[in-house]
Design a protein around this motif. Sequence first.
Motif, PDB file in Angstrom:
ATOM      1  N   HIS A   1      33.651  37.407  28.107  1.00  0.00           N
ATOM      2  CA  HIS A   1      33.058  36.162  28.607  1.00  0.00           C
ATOM      3  C   HIS A   1      33.785  35.598  29.833  1.00  0.00           C
ATOM      4  O   HIS A   1      33.467  34.494  30.279  1.00  0.00           O
ATOM      5  CB  HIS A   1      32.994  35.079  27.523  1.00  0.00           C
ATOM      6  N   ALA A   2      34.749  36.337  30.376  1.00  0.00           N
ATOM      7  CA  ALA A   2      35.519  35.823  31.511  1.00  0.00           C
ATOM      8  C   ALA A   2      34.697  35.869  32.794  1.00  0.00           C
ATOM      9  O   ALA A   2      33.848  36.735  32.981  1.00  0.00           O
ATOM     10  CB  ALA A   2      36.787  36.652  31.691  1.00  0.00           C
ATOM     11  N   TYR A   3      35.001  34.931  33.682  1.00  0.00           N
ATOM     12  CA  TYR A   3      34.455  34.945  35.038  1.00  0.00           C
ATOM     13  C   TYR A   3      35.616  34.789  36.004  1.00  0.00           C
ATOM     14  O   TYR A   3      36.406  33.841  35.896  1.00  0.00           O
ATOM     15  CB  TYR A   3      33.450  33.810  35.238  1.00  0.00           C
ATOM     16  N   HIS A   4      35.708  35.708  36.952  1.00  0.00           N
ATOM     17  CA  HIS A   4      36.791  35.673  37.925  1.00  0.00           C
ATOM     18  C   HIS A   4      36.278  35.896  39.342  1.00  0.00           C
ATOM     19  O   HIS A   4      36.916  36.562  40.156  1.00  0.00           O
ATOM     20  CB  HIS A   4      37.844  36.731  37.574  1.00  0.00           C
ATOM     21  N   GLY A   5      35.116  35.319  39.655  1.00  0.00           N
ATOM     22  CA  GLY A   5      34.546  35.489  40.976  1.00  0.00           C
ATOM     23  C   GLY A   5      33.786  36.789  41.095  1.00  0.00           C
ATOM     24  O   GLY A   5      33.657  37.557  40.134  1.00  0.00           O
ATOM     25  N   LEU A   6      33.295  37.044  42.323  1.00  0.00           N
ATOM     26  CA  LEU A   6      32.401  38.179  42.508  1.00  0.00           C
ATOM     27  C   LEU A   6      32.807  39.093  43.660  1.00  0.00           C
ATOM     28  O   LEU A   6      31.975  39.810  44.202  1.00  0.00           O
ATOM     29  CB  LEU A   6      30.959  37.682  42.703  1.00  0.00           C
ATOM     30  N   HIS A   7      34.072  39.066  44.046  1.00  0.00           N
ATOM     31  CA  HIS A   7      34.570  40.123  44.921  1.00  0.00           C
ATOM     32  C   HIS A   7      34.716  41.395  44.075  1.00  0.00           C
ATOM     33  O   HIS A   7      34.417  41.397  42.888  1.00  0.00           O
ATOM     34  CB  HIS A   7      35.900  39.722  45.549  1.00  0.00           C
ATOM     35  N   ALA A   8      35.189  42.457  44.685  1.00  0.00           N
ATOM     36  CA  ALA A   8      35.223  43.735  43.969  1.00  0.00           C
ATOM     37  C   ALA A   8      36.047  43.649  42.693  1.00  0.00           C
ATOM     38  O   ALA A   8      35.614  44.102  41.624  1.00  0.00           O
ATOM     39  CB  ALA A   8      35.769  44.831  44.886  1.00  0.00           C
ATOM     40  N   TYR A   9      37.250  43.053  42.775  1.00  0.00           N
ATOM     41  CA  TYR A   9      38.055  42.965  41.555  1.00  0.00           C
ATOM     42  C   TYR A   9      37.460  41.968  40.570  1.00  0.00           C
ATOM     43  O   TYR A   9      37.407  42.225  39.358  1.00  0.00           O
ATOM     44  CB  TYR A   9      39.501  42.593  41.882  1.00  0.00           C
ATOM     45  N   GLY A  10      37.001  40.817  41.060  1.00  0.00           N
ATOM     46  CA  GLY A  10      36.413  39.829  40.156  1.00  0.00           C
ATOM     47  C   GLY A  10      35.194  40.371  39.436  1.00  0.00           C
ATOM     48  O   GLY A  10      34.990  40.119  38.241  1.00  0.00           O
ATOM     49  N   THR A  11      34.364  41.126  40.148  1.00  0.00           N
ATOM     50  CA  THR A  11      33.205  41.762  39.524  1.00  0.00           C
ATOM     51  C   THR A  11      33.654  42.773  38.472  1.00  0.00           C
ATOM     52  O   THR A  11      33.088  42.850  37.379  1.00  0.00           O
ATOM     53  CB  THR A  11      32.349  42.461  40.598  1.00  0.00           C
ATOM     54  N   SER A  12      34.693  43.520  38.784  1.00  0.00           N
ATOM     55  CA  SER A  12      35.148  44.586  37.891  1.00  0.00           C
ATOM     56  C   SER A  12      35.766  44.058  36.603  1.00  0.00           C
ATOM     57  O   SER A  12      35.655  44.698  35.552  1.00  0.00           O
ATOM     58  CB  SER A  12      36.163  45.471  38.627  1.00  0.00           C
ATOM     59  N   ILE A  13      36.429  42.913  36.665  1.00  0.00           N
ATOM     60  CA  ILE A  13      37.083  42.387  35.468  1.00  0.00           C
ATOM     61  C   ILE A  13      36.253  41.318  34.770  1.00  0.00           C
ATOM     62  O   ILE A  13      36.707  40.699  33.810  1.00  0.00           O
ATOM     63  CB  ILE A  13      38.501  41.838  35.776  1.00  0.00           C
ATOM     64  N   ALA A  14      35.018  41.112  35.240  1.00  0.00           N
ATOM     65  CA  ALA A  14      34.157  40.115  34.606  1.00  0.00           C
ATOM     66  C   ALA A  14      33.924  40.459  33.144  1.00  0.00           C
ATOM     67  O   ALA A  14      33.625  41.602  32.806  1.00  0.00           O
ATOM     68  CB  ALA A  14      32.824  40.029  35.341  1.00  0.00           C
ATOM     69  N   GLY A  15      34.044  39.460  32.296  1.00  0.00           N
ATOM     70  CA  GLY A  15      33.699  39.625  30.892  1.00  0.00           C
ATOM     71  C   GLY A  15      32.260  39.247  30.615  1.00  0.00           C
ATOM     72  O   GLY A  15      31.834  39.201  29.460  1.00  0.00           O
ATOM     73  N   LEU A  16      31.524  38.925  31.669  1.00  0.00           N
ATOM     74  CA  LEU A  16      30.085  38.683  31.596  1.00  0.00           C
ATOM     75  C   LEU A  16      29.406  39.948  32.116  1.00  0.00           C
ATOM     76  O   LEU A  16      29.397  40.208  33.316  1.00  0.00           O
ATOM     77  CB  LEU A  16      29.720  37.469  32.459  1.00  0.00           C
ATOM     78  N   ASP A  17      28.838  40.726  31.207  1.00  0.00           N
ATOM     79  CA  ASP A  17      28.361  42.055  31.571  1.00  0.00           C
ATOM     80  C   ASP A  17      27.334  42.039  32.689  1.00  0.00           C
ATOM     81  O   ASP A  17      27.287  42.948  33.522  1.00  0.00           O
ATOM     82  CB  ASP A  17      27.783  42.759  30.340  1.00  0.00           C
ATOM     83  N   PHE A  18      26.503  40.980  32.746  1.00  0.00           N
ATOM     84  CA  PHE A  18      25.439  40.967  33.757  1.00  0.00           C
ATOM     85  C   PHE A  18      25.999  40.921  35.171  1.00  0.00           C
ATOM     86  O   PHE A  18      25.311  41.289  36.126  1.00  0.00           O
ATOM     87  CB  PHE A  18      24.464  39.802  33.526  1.00  0.00           C
ATOM     88  N   ASN A  19      27.244  40.483  35.330  1.00  0.00           N
ATOM     89  CA  ASN A  19      27.843  40.461  36.661  1.00  0.00           C
ATOM     90  C   ASN A  19      28.361  41.833  37.092  1.00  0.00           C
ATOM     91  O   ASN A  19      28.770  42.006  38.246  1.00  0.00           O
ATOM     92  CB  ASN A  19      28.984  39.446  36.726  1.00  0.00           C
ATOM     93  N   ARG A  20      28.369  42.806  36.174  1.00  0.00           N
ATOM     94  CA  ARG A  20      28.809  44.162  36.525  1.00  0.00           C
ATOM     95  C   ARG A  20      27.653  45.159  36.544  1.00  0.00           C
ATOM     96  O   ARG A  20      27.846  46.322  36.868  1.00  0.00           O
ATOM     97  CB  ARG A  20      29.872  44.659  35.531  1.00  0.00           C
ATOM     98  N   GLU A  21      26.446  44.699  36.206  1.00  0.00           N
ATOM     99  CA  GLU A  21      25.313  45.614  36.072  1.00  0.00           C
ATOM    100  C   GLU A  21      24.676  45.932  37.418  1.00  0.00           C
ATOM    101  O   GLU A  21      24.750  45.144  38.368  1.00  0.00           O
ATOM    102  CB  GLU A  21      24.252  44.993  35.150  1.00  0.00           C
ATOM    103  N   GLY A  22      24.040  47.108  37.489  1.00  0.00           N
ATOM    104  CA  GLY A  22      23.218  47.472  38.629  1.00  0.00           C
ATOM    105  C   GLY A  22      23.965  47.952  39.850  1.00  0.00           C
ATOM    106  O   GLY A  22      23.387  48.051  40.935  1.00  0.00           O
ATOM    107  N   LEU A  23      25.253  48.253  39.714  1.00  0.00           N
ATOM    108  CA  LEU A  23      26.065  48.656  40.856  1.00  0.00           C
ATOM    109  C   LEU A  23      26.434  50.141  40.796  1.00  0.00           C
ATOM    110  O   LEU A  23      27.263  50.612  41.576  1.00  0.00           O
ATOM    111  CB  LEU A  23      27.323  47.793  40.938  1.00  0.00           C
ATOM    112  N   GLY A  24      25.856  50.844  39.845  1.00  0.00           N
ATOM    113  CA  GLY A  24      26.038  52.287  39.801  1.00  0.00           C
ATOM    114  C   GLY A  24      27.237  52.755  39.013  1.00  0.00           C
ATOM    115  O   GLY A  24      27.467  53.957  38.880  1.00  0.00           O
ATOM    116  N   THR A  25      28.000  51.811  38.476  1.00  0.00           N
ATOM    117  CA  THR A  25      29.181  52.172  37.691  1.00  0.00           C
ATOM    118  C   THR A  25      29.527  51.005  36.783  1.00  0.00           C
ATOM    119  O   THR A  25      29.167  49.854  37.060  1.00  0.00           O
ATOM    120  CB  THR A  25      30.380  52.496  38.613  1.00  0.00           C
ATOM    121  N   GLU A  26      30.204  51.289  35.691  1.00  0.00           N
ATOM    122  CA  GLU A  26      30.539  50.220  34.744  1.00  0.00           C
ATOM    123  C   GLU A  26      31.497  49.213  35.360  1.00  0.00           C
ATOM    124  O   GLU A  26      31.492  48.042  35.012  1.00  0.00           O
ATOM    125  CB  GLU A  26      31.158  50.844  33.486  1.00  0.00           C
ATOM    126  N   SER A  27      32.310  49.674  36.308  1.00  0.00           N
ATOM    127  CA  SER A  27      33.281  48.790  36.949  1.00  0.00           C
ATOM    128  C   SER A  27      33.544  49.301  38.356  1.00  0.00           C
ATOM    129  O   SER A  27      33.858  50.472  38.549  1.00  0.00           O
ATOM    130  CB  SER A  27      34.590  48.769  36.135  1.00  0.00           C
TER     131      SER A  27
END
Length: 435
Positions: free
Chosen positions: A156-182
Motif C-alpha cells: 500500500h506504499a506510495y513513493h512518487g512516480l519516478h522510476a524508483y518510486g514506481t518500482s517500490i510502489a505498494g499500490l500495484d496499479f502504479n506498476r502495471e502496464g509497463l512491461g515488467t513487474e518493476s
Amino acid sequence: MTLTDTTASATAAPSGAVLDGPALWSAQAQMPAVLGRQLVIERAEGSYLFTTDGRRLFDGTAGLWHANVGHAHPELAQAAFDQMRTLETFHIFQRFANDRAIELAELLAGISPIPRSKVLLNSGGSDAIDLACKLARRHWQREGRTSKQIILSREHAYHGLHAYGTSIAGLDFNREGLGTESLVPETARVSHDDLAQVEAAIERIGAERIAAIVSEPIQGTGGVNPPAPGYLEGLQRLAREHDILLILDEVITGFGRTGEMFAAERYGIEPDMITFAKGVTSGYAPLGGVLAAPRLWEPFYVDAPDTPVFRHGATYAGHATAAAVAIANLGILERDGLVARAAELEHVLRRELEGLAARQEAVVDVRVAGFLGGIGLDERIANDRVADRAIEHGFITRPLRGNTLQLSPPFIVSDQEVVDYVAAIELAITEEAAR
C-alpha cells in the motif's frame, strides 16, 4: 476548444469513440471520466479555492498534502519576488553554490531528527526517493558489499512516480502496464503492518542482498494508515539487526503534519535517511531533498585523492528562488506556531471523526495521526461519489485506496472549519447512502 465544448463532445460521442478535449493531459486520471468535469482553479485565499465557474471550495486536502500555511500567502510571494530580482538561481554543481541553497541546508540540518545531517536538494518528492534509493545502493557498493542491492517497501506504499518510486510502489496499479513487474528489478514488497512477515521476508530474500527499507511513517495515498503499534520501532530494530539502511519517506509528514516537525520525532525513529518535499515550501515552489546520516556522507568527505564522488544533481537542485521560499515558509511555521497548532487540530479532527463513525453505519472506521485523517467507507458506498457530493457542498476531500476519504486541511484552519468540513462529508455520505 472550451470546457463547455469538451462537455458537449464527451456527452455526444458514441461508445468507443476517441474523445478530444483540452491539450492538458490530467495526472492520474481515467481521461473519459474527467473530460468536461474538470474543476479549474483560478485563485485561492487561505484555506479556500475559487474556480473559473464561480465556486468557492474549502481545501480539505491542502492541495496534495502540501498547503500547510494556506494559499496565496503574501510573505511567500514576496520572498519569491525579492529573490528573483536578486538572483533567480544558479546551480550547485562542483565548486559552485548559491547563498540561499546554503542557508536552507543549514536550517534543515538544524531541525533534522538525524544528528549531523547533510542535505541533498532537488525538485520534489519523487526526485528525493530516486536519490535516496540510489544513495543506498551507492553506499553498499562503496563498502564492497556489492550484493546489497534490493530495496524493500511496504504494501500500500506510495513513493512518487519516478522510476524508483514506481518500482517500490505498494499500490500495484502504479506498476502495471509497463512491461515488467518493476522498472527497477531489485525491489520487493513487505507487509505494511506485520513485523513477523517482514522478518520472514528478510530471511527469505537474504539480508546480504538488501540495501534499504523505505517506509512512510503514516501511509498517505495508500489509505491514510497510521503505523500499527510498535511497527516502526520494529522496522528500525530489524534494519539495525540485519545491517539494512532505513529510509523514512516524510514527503507528506514532514514539516508539522504530525504535530512534530518530523514524524520521526513523533515515533522516536532514527533513520539513516529522510526524504522530504511538499511542506518544506508549502507547495509554493517545487523543492525536495534527502537528509542523510553521517555513515552515508562521511566517506564522500574524506580528504584523500581517491575519495569517491556521489553522482547526484539536477539543474534545479538547490534552486535559489525555491530555497528562498522554503526559508520564508519555515519562518512562518515557527513564528505562527503552526506545528503546535497542527497538534491541537489533531484532537479536533479525532473528536469529529469519532463522532461521525458513531453516527454513520456507512463509516467502517476512521483513522487519525496528526492533522491527517482517513474515513473508511462501507464497500456499498463509493468514496469517489461521496467526494463529488462533498464538492457540491463546497468542500474538497479525496478518494484513496481502500474506499477511504482523505482529510488533511491547512494548519491555519479554525476548529469550526474542521467541524463544518466533517459535517459536509457526513451530509455527502448520507445523501449517497440514500441514493
